[in-house]
Scaffold this motif. Sequence first.
Motif, PDB file in Angstrom:
ATOM      1  N   HIS A  90       0.851  -1.209   0.000  1.00 27.38           N
ATOM      2  CA  HIS A  90       0.000   0.000   0.000  1.00 27.38           C
ATOM      3  C   HIS A  90       0.875   1.242   0.000  1.00 27.38           C
ATOM      4  CE1 HIS A  90       1.027  -0.410   4.279  1.00 27.38           C
ATOM      5  NE2 HIS A  90       0.771   0.887   4.405  1.00 27.38           N
TER       6      HIS A  90
ATOM      7  N   ASP B 228       0.750   5.141   1.963  1.00 26.38           N
ATOM      8  CA  ASP B 228       0.092   5.752   3.127  1.00 26.38           C
ATOM      9  C   ASP B 228      -0.746   6.973   2.751  1.00 26.38           C
ATOM     10  OD1 ASP B 228       1.126   3.924   4.880  1.00 26.38           O
ATOM     11  OD2 ASP B 228       2.783   5.206   5.548  1.00 26.38           O
TER      12      ASP B 228
ATOM     13  N   HIS C 200       4.829   0.106   0.069  1.00 22.62           N
ATOM     14  CA  HIS C 200       5.519  -0.680   1.094  1.00 22.62           C
ATOM     15  C   HIS C 200       4.605  -1.770   1.647  1.00 22.62           C
ATOM     16  CE1 HIS C 200       3.489   2.612   3.190  1.00 22.62           C
ATOM     17  NE2 HIS C 200       3.530   1.917   4.310  1.00 22.62           N
TER      18      HIS C 200
HETATM   19 MN    MN Z   1       1.915   2.175   5.707  1.00 21.39          MN
END
Ligand code: MN
Length: 262
Positions: free
Chosen positions: A115, A117, A219
């Motif tokens: 994903h 952030d 990440h």
């Molecule tokens: Mn994250």
Amino acid sequence: MSLNQTSLNKKTENNSSEFYLNNGFGSIMVPKNENFSNQVNIAEIEASAPYTVYEENGNIRSCYGIHLAETYNNWKSILTETEKFIKEILQDDIYIHQSKINYKESIPTAVWPWHRDFPFWKNYDNIPVSKMINVIVFLDNVYENSGPVQVIPGSHKHFFEEEQVDTKVEFNELTGSVSSDLDFELPLAKVESLALKNGIVSLCGEIGDISLFHPDIIHQSSPGTDDNKRRLMIITYNACSNRPVKPSARPQYFASPDYTPI
Ligand code: MN
Ligand code: SIN
């Protein structure tokens, strides 16, 4: 899939702002702090955290809002040098948007799927642009087999067609922000092909080390494969010029409403 996998572990070439901006991650050379374990009393931080998420086996997955507790005053100085560096990178004053400790179990649900952030902060917390930085403070020695955070270098500059649709997703419930079933899923086949091209770097380090990662970088982390602990303090800073356009629907231990510059 054959991946070019490397570890970030105190490589001096990784600690310039240029490296961070080009690659979307990096490290900071911090002076060795012999007092680190006394200063950062993890049991005390856990006990005072406003919100705790548990794994299926009853152990802690995450403690959120740790900078909102009074115990923050005991450990905040470990971040002083890092905060100076972040202000230089962002060319702005900063405040803390979110803080947490993430743990790692060796059970299948102890994952964070691939994903970015920033979609959470944009959609749920109304932050205009990704002028933010995540700081990892290693609370344990983290190795390749501890379930480290793994990043795809350069992916903070690479967006998929599926992500171009600019519709705002409203916050619904916390599960999609904290569990292995995360909101804002990425097209997995495309992520894997980008990882084949760019490689994957594991953010490993020793207790007290500091790494950075970009809010747009792709990440993930896998379950730990051994029984050592992998506690990471993750502090997310936002530039003061980039404060939310309206208050977040999430609780303040996810989206701090205090925009006072540090
Ligand atoms: Mn994250
Ligand atoms: C992790 O703690 O492994 C993941 C952290 C994150 O996704 O920000």
